[in-house]
Design a protein around this motif. Structure first.
Motif, short mmCIF file in Angstrom:
data_model
loop_
_atom_site.label_atom_id
_atom_site.label_comp_id
_atom_site.label_asym_id
_atom_site.label_seq_id
_atom_site.Cartn_x
_atom_site.Cartn_y
_atom_site.Cartn_z
N GLN A 29 0.82 -1.22 0.00
CA GLN A 29 0.00 0.00 0.00
C GLN A 29 0.85 1.26 0.00
OE1 GLN A 29 -3.37 -0.31 -0.40
NE2 GLN A 29 -2.77 -2.46 -0.56
N HIS A 30 2.13 1.12 0.27
CA HIS A 30 3.01 2.28 0.31
C HIS A 30 3.28 2.77 -1.12
CE1 HIS A 30 6.39 4.91 1.18
NE2 HIS A 30 6.14 4.78 2.47
N PRO A 31 3.26 4.06 -1.36
CA PRO A 31 3.49 4.56 -2.73
C PRO A 31 4.87 4.24 -3.29
CG PRO A 31 3.39 6.38 -1.13
CD PRO A 31 2.90 5.15 -0.43
N ASP A 32 5.85 3.93 -2.42
CA ASP A 32 7.19 3.60 -2.89
C ASP A 32 7.39 2.11 -3.14
OD1 ASP A 32 7.78 6.24 -2.66
OD2 ASP A 32 9.18 6.06 -0.98
N TYR A 33 6.37 1.31 -2.89
CA TYR A 33 6.54 -0.15 -2.94
C TYR A 33 7.04 -0.63 -4.30
CZ TYR A 33 5.26 -5.12 -2.87
OH TYR A 33 5.27 -6.48 -2.97
N GLU A 34 6.38 -0.24 -5.37
CA GLU A 34 6.75 -0.74 -6.70
C GLU A 34 8.17 -0.32 -7.07
OE1 GLU A 34 5.17 -2.85 -8.47
OE2 GLU A 34 3.37 -2.93 -7.22
N THR A 35 8.57 0.86 -6.63
CA THR A 35 9.91 1.34 -6.94
C THR A 35 10.98 0.62 -6.14
OG1 THR A 35 9.04 3.54 -7.46
CG2 THR A 35 11.39 3.38 -6.98
N LEU A 36 10.69 0.38 -4.84
CA LEU A 36 11.72 -0.15 -3.95
C LEU A 36 11.84 -1.67 -3.97
CD1 LEU A 36 11.37 2.11 -0.77
CD2 LEU A 36 12.98 2.31 -2.67
N VAL A 37 10.78 -2.39 -4.30
CA VAL A 37 10.82 -3.86 -4.23
C VAL A 37 11.94 -4.45 -5.10
CG1 VAL A 37 9.60 -5.92 -5.00
CG2 VAL A 37 8.54 -4.39 -3.36
N PRO A 38 12.14 -4.03 -6.36
CA PRO A 38 13.26 -4.59 -7.12
C PRO A 38 14.61 -4.34 -6.46
CG PRO A 38 11.73 -3.45 -8.58
CD PRO A 38 11.33 -3.10 -7.17
N LEU A 39 14.78 -3.16 -5.86
CA LEU A 39 16.04 -2.85 -5.17
C LEU A 39 16.19 -3.70 -3.91
CD1 LEU A 39 15.89 1.05 -5.44
CD2 LEU A 39 17.19 -0.53 -6.89
N ILE A 40 15.10 -3.88 -3.17
CA ILE A 40 15.13 -4.70 -1.96
C ILE A 40 15.43 -6.15 -2.31
CG2 ILE A 40 13.65 -5.67 -0.17
CD1 ILE A 40 12.37 -2.88 0.07
N ASN A 41 14.82 -6.66 -3.39
CA ASN A 41 15.09 -8.04 -3.82
C ASN A 41 16.57 -8.23 -4.14
OD1 ASN A 41 12.38 -8.60 -3.56
ND2 ASN A 41 11.94 -8.48 -5.75
N LEU A 60 11.51 -4.90 3.99
CA LEU A 60 10.13 -4.48 3.71
C LEU A 60 9.37 -4.06 4.96
CD1 LEU A 60 8.93 -7.07 1.04
CD2 LEU A 60 9.18 -4.60 0.73
N GLN A 61 9.82 -4.49 6.12
CA GLN A 61 9.06 -4.16 7.33
C GLN A 61 8.95 -2.65 7.55
OE1 GLN A 61 10.97 -5.55 10.90
NE2 GLN A 61 13.00 -5.02 10.19
N TYR A 62 9.98 -1.90 7.20
CA TYR A 62 9.94 -0.46 7.42
C TYR A 62 8.94 0.20 6.47
CZ TYR A 62 14.10 -1.81 9.90
OH TYR A 62 14.95 -2.44 10.75
N LEU A 63 8.86 -0.33 5.27
CA LEU A 63 7.89 0.19 4.30
C LEU A 63 6.47 -0.12 4.76
CD1 LEU A 63 8.45 1.71 1.66
CD2 LEU A 63 8.01 -0.42 0.44
N ALA A 64 6.26 -1.33 5.24
CA ALA A 64 4.93 -1.71 5.73
C ALA A 64 4.55 -0.89 6.95
CB ALA A 64 4.90 -3.20 6.06
N ALA A 65 5.49 -0.70 7.86
CA ALA A 65 5.22 0.09 9.06
C ALA A 65 4.83 1.51 8.68
CB ALA A 65 6.44 0.09 9.97
N ALA A 66 5.57 2.09 7.75
CA ALA A 66 5.26 3.46 7.32
C ALA A 66 3.90 3.52 6.65
CB ALA A 66 6.35 3.96 6.38
N ALA A 67 3.57 2.50 5.87
CA ALA A 67 2.31 2.50 5.12
C ALA A 67 1.09 2.53 6.04
CB ALA A 67 2.24 1.28 4.20
N SER A 121 8.93 8.44 12.88
CA SER A 121 7.64 8.67 12.24
C SER A 121 7.54 7.87 10.95
CB SER A 121 7.49 10.16 11.92
OG SER A 121 8.41 10.53 10.91
N PRO A 122 6.33 7.73 10.38
CA PRO A 122 6.20 7.06 9.08
C PRO A 122 7.11 7.67 8.02
CG PRO A 122 4.04 7.27 10.09
CD PRO A 122 5.00 8.03 10.97
#
Length: 251
Positions: A29-41, A60-67, A121-122
């Motif tokens: 649900q985070h707006p950065d998800y699609e951009t960051l997932v390839p880098l995280i992988n 990914l936990q930090y992205l989910a927490a922020a979302a 903060s998020p």
């Protein structure tokens, strides 16, 4: 270690937090998800100490927490023995706070600040996710590649304008079965398995926590079914605290 999950949930709930399990769907649900997932992988492939799925989940936990609006991240094996959401030990959420037993004199001493609990903060947690997704892992010595907390220390501790280190909050049990009890949080990361037995041996939960009842939500049921590798996000203030597996494999 399903009983460890139960202990974690009871310990945080007992001191005024609301632990909940999230899934990768929350991170998505985070707006950065699609951009960051390839880098995280790609980053997860470089980890030497953990499986790809585990390392991916701790990024990914930090992205989910922020979302979802959380403002803290903690490991599943961090048991709460006295830290309330309104404790003066907690730092303001305007920048990343890295918690430890003591504040190192040298900010590069990641062996001290690898404690398993951070707040922010998020917006701050989003910055953590972005930083970890692009951090130069290959440029670090091998023992510094083992976990997100170590990389957070390397990436943020040298930047006081973006982070701070708080002492007197959490202590880590060691492999030789030494487990100090002088802080409100104890990290059972290095103790022998099963870790719930180490909790019982070193510092059992108070009766009030053991008597706490709670209802499992859908994501928690899925976690128990899959027995996933996990990370945890408790948050303070008015925001819920969270525990979630963001990338799971059945075992």
């Amino acid at each position: 270690e399903l009983r460890l999950v139960d202990y974690w949930k009871r310990s945080w709930y007992n001191y005024g937090w609301n632990p909940v399990i999230l899934s990768e769907a929350d991170a998505a649900q985070h707006p950065d998800y699609e951009t960051l997932v390839p880098l995280i992988n790609a980053q997860a492939n470089l980890s030497e100490a953990r499986s790809w799925s585990y390392q991916r989940s701790v990024y990914l936990q930090y992205l989910a927490a922020a979302a979802v609006g959380a403002d803290a991240v903690s490991d599943i094996d961090v048991i709460n023995y006295g830290l309330s959401p309104h404790s003066p030990l907690l730092a303001p959420p305007d920048k990343l706070a890295i918690y430890s037993e003591v504040v190192p004199q040298n900010v590069s001493d990641i062996t001290i600040i690898n404690a398993g609990f951070v707040t922010g903060s998020p917006r701050v947690l989003t910055d953590v996710a972005r930083t970890l997704a692009t951090f130069d892992i290959v440029g670090q010595i091998p023992q510094q590649r083992s976990g997100s907390m170590r990389m957070i220390g390397l990436a943020f501790a040298r930047h006081p304008e973006k982070s701070s280190i708080r002492g007197g909050v959490i202590v880590t049990c060691t492999l030789d079965n030494v487990c100090p009890t002088r802080t409100p949080l104890i990290h059972f990361t290095n103790t022998p398995r099963p870790r719930w037995k180490q909790v019982d041996f070193h510092r059992p939960l108070p009766e009030k926590a053991l008597e706490t009842s709670y209802v499992l939500d859908h994501n928690e049921i899925e976690f128990l079914r899959n027995r996933c590798e996990i990370s945890v996000t408790p948050s303070h203030g008015s925001v819920q605290s969270l525990i979630y597996p963001v990338c799971c494999e059945k075992k």
